[in-house]
Scaffold this active site. Structure first.
Site, mmCIF file in Angstrom:
data_model
loop_
_atom_site.group_PDB
_atom_site.id
_atom_site.type_symbol
_atom_site.label_atom_id
_atom_site.label_comp_id
_atom_site.label_asym_id
_atom_site.label_seq_id
_atom_site.Cartn_x
_atom_site.Cartn_y
_atom_site.Cartn_z
ATOM 1 C CD GLN A 132 10.457 56.797 10.377
ATOM 2 O OE1 GLN A 132 10.219 57.993 10.501
ATOM 3 N NE2 GLN A 132 11.296 56.141 11.179
ATOM 4 C CB CYS A 162 7.046 60.853 15.766
ATOM 5 S SG CYS A 162 6.882 62.656 15.635
#
Length: 425
Positions: A132, A162
């Site tokens: 990722q 995030c």
């Protein structure tokens, strides 16, 4: 399924990896490849993942694809390796995000340094692992993606979720959800780099529902699809939500309605009942589980048994196998600590390492010990243990004894959601 009211607004003895846990049904093909500059020898195994087949499993009436979520600060390399070799049950894992800076003097050197951290053979039982990326500079994202392809990554995922302020303050993570056109540019840059590499790697996107609200949800979904995402994972909370509110699964239903590509549902899947509900309510093609798998390490196997292709024999010795997971995790902690100690030797360093090892184990315990009320009662004394009062080995034995005494077979017996950032219930 769009709801009618929806508006887009010391040393530890090694634990032998005994074959007590059956491996997950595999959608991988092991191939041989030699790549210059990779982290492996010329005859290294690479797992080519058939994601199309994996994500069609639910339509064929078998257990849907089960992914272990990337979890920054919790599901790191030590956790992934320990979990896979002891219990497992997932089809694929993903690294925690690789942070790609927005500005750097030597982009090529930066990209090489970041890509070196990825190891396609990280998981010892052969489970594929995706990489990722998190960043907002399309050019730099593409540079790192190219090198990850060369290192055998089967999938490269763009982090658009995030919520940490230190991340969003630099324009990355969930900040990309403020500007669908820039999200598209970043994802498209990764996809183009993958196509040029010609390794069979795919590009995917993992996102939240939005930044402050879900008003740009559909725009962001379409931006990812148009950039070439092969599938999309949606965690249906906004950045502003953090982990304080329940996941809004209806947003996953929206994604299924507006996208042509498969959708993986994520968020609050902490039990078999939750897995069954997210499938029924959203129509998602697969499930990604993060915190729920730390609270109940058998959750992937429980889902397999409930949804079509599991083996109930794996639950014969739950407490013993949970202890084995914790022991494997402790070994991984020890191994990394030994590497660190080899670089720096001093009494103060030894004390700090002991404290760091204990804190890492306490972090997992905060999830694992929500399994039932008795385990919750045993958590506080463990968390209050002072790192200077005992060795890591002594602390580990206390944790194992609590599990042997208090673990109850059958899965999570409380409805506790643990905040991924504050670790408060």
């Amino acid at each position: 399924m769009v709801p009618s009211n929806f508006t887009c607004p010391g040393s530890i003895g090694l634990v032998e990896p005994t074959p007590t846990m059956p491996t997950a049904p595999s959608s991988t093909t092991t191939i041989m490849r030699s790549s210059a500059g990779t982290n492996a020898s010329s005859s290294q195994r690479i797992h080519a993942m058939d994601y199309k087949e994996l994500l069609e499993r639910r339509r064929r009436g078998t257990c849907p694809a089960l992914f272990l979520a990337p979890m920054e600060g919790l599901g790191d390399r030590r956790f992934r390796r320990a979990f896979e070799r002891s219990i497992g049950g997932f089809d694929e894992a993903c690294t925690e995000f690789i942070r790609v800076p927005g500005k750097v003097e030597n982009p090529e050197r930066m990209a090489m340094g970041l890509a070196k951290a990825y190891d396609r053979n990280e998981l010892v039982q052969g489970t594929p692992i995706a990489a990722q990326l998190m960043g907002s500079n399309p050019e730099f994202l593409a540079l790192v993606a190219t090198l990850l392809c060369e290192r055998g990554a089967p999938r490269i995922d763009l982090n658009c979720g995030c919520p940490a302020n230190k991340v969003t303050g630099n324009g990355a993570g969930s900040t990309l959800l403020k500007a669908p056109e820039h999200l598209n540019r970043c994802a498209n840059a990764i996809a183009a780099a993958i196509r040029d590499a010609g390794t069979g790697t795919i590009m995917t996107v993992k996102m939240r529902s939005g930044f402050d609200d879900a008003s740009l949800l559909v725009d962001n979904l379409l931006a990812a699809q148009e950039a070439g995402a092969e599938f999309l994972t949606l965690h249906p909370r906004t950045k502003a939500d953090g982990y304080r509110v329940r996941a809004k699964w209806e947003h996953i239903g929206v994604a299924k309605d507006v996208l042509r590509i498969p959708v993986v549902g994520n968020g609050d899947v902490i039990s078999v009942a939750a897995a069954q509900s997210i499938l029924a309510e959203t129509g998602c093609d697969g499930i990604m589980i993060g915190r729920g798998a730390v609270q109940d390490p058998f959750l992937f196997h429980r889902c397999r048994c409930a949804l079509g292709d599991g083996n109930p024999a794996v639950f014969a010795r739950e407490a013993e196998d949970i202890c084995r997971f914790v022991q494997c995790f402790a070994e991984e902690i020890q191994g990394m600590a030994q590497e660190h100690r080899g670089r720096r030797r001093s009494c103060s360093t030894s004390a700090r390492l002991n404290e760091g090892k204990m804190n890492s184990l306490k972090q997992v315990c905060k999830y694992l010990f929500t399994q039932n009320p008795a385990m919750q009662a045993g958590l506080s004394p463990l968390l209050r243990t002072c790192p200077h009062s005992c060795t890591f080995e002594v602390f580990l034995e206390r944790v194992l004894e609590e599990i042997r005494t208090r673990w109850t077979p059958g899965g999570l017996q409380t409805d506790v959601q643990v905040d991924h950032f504050s670790y408060k219930h």
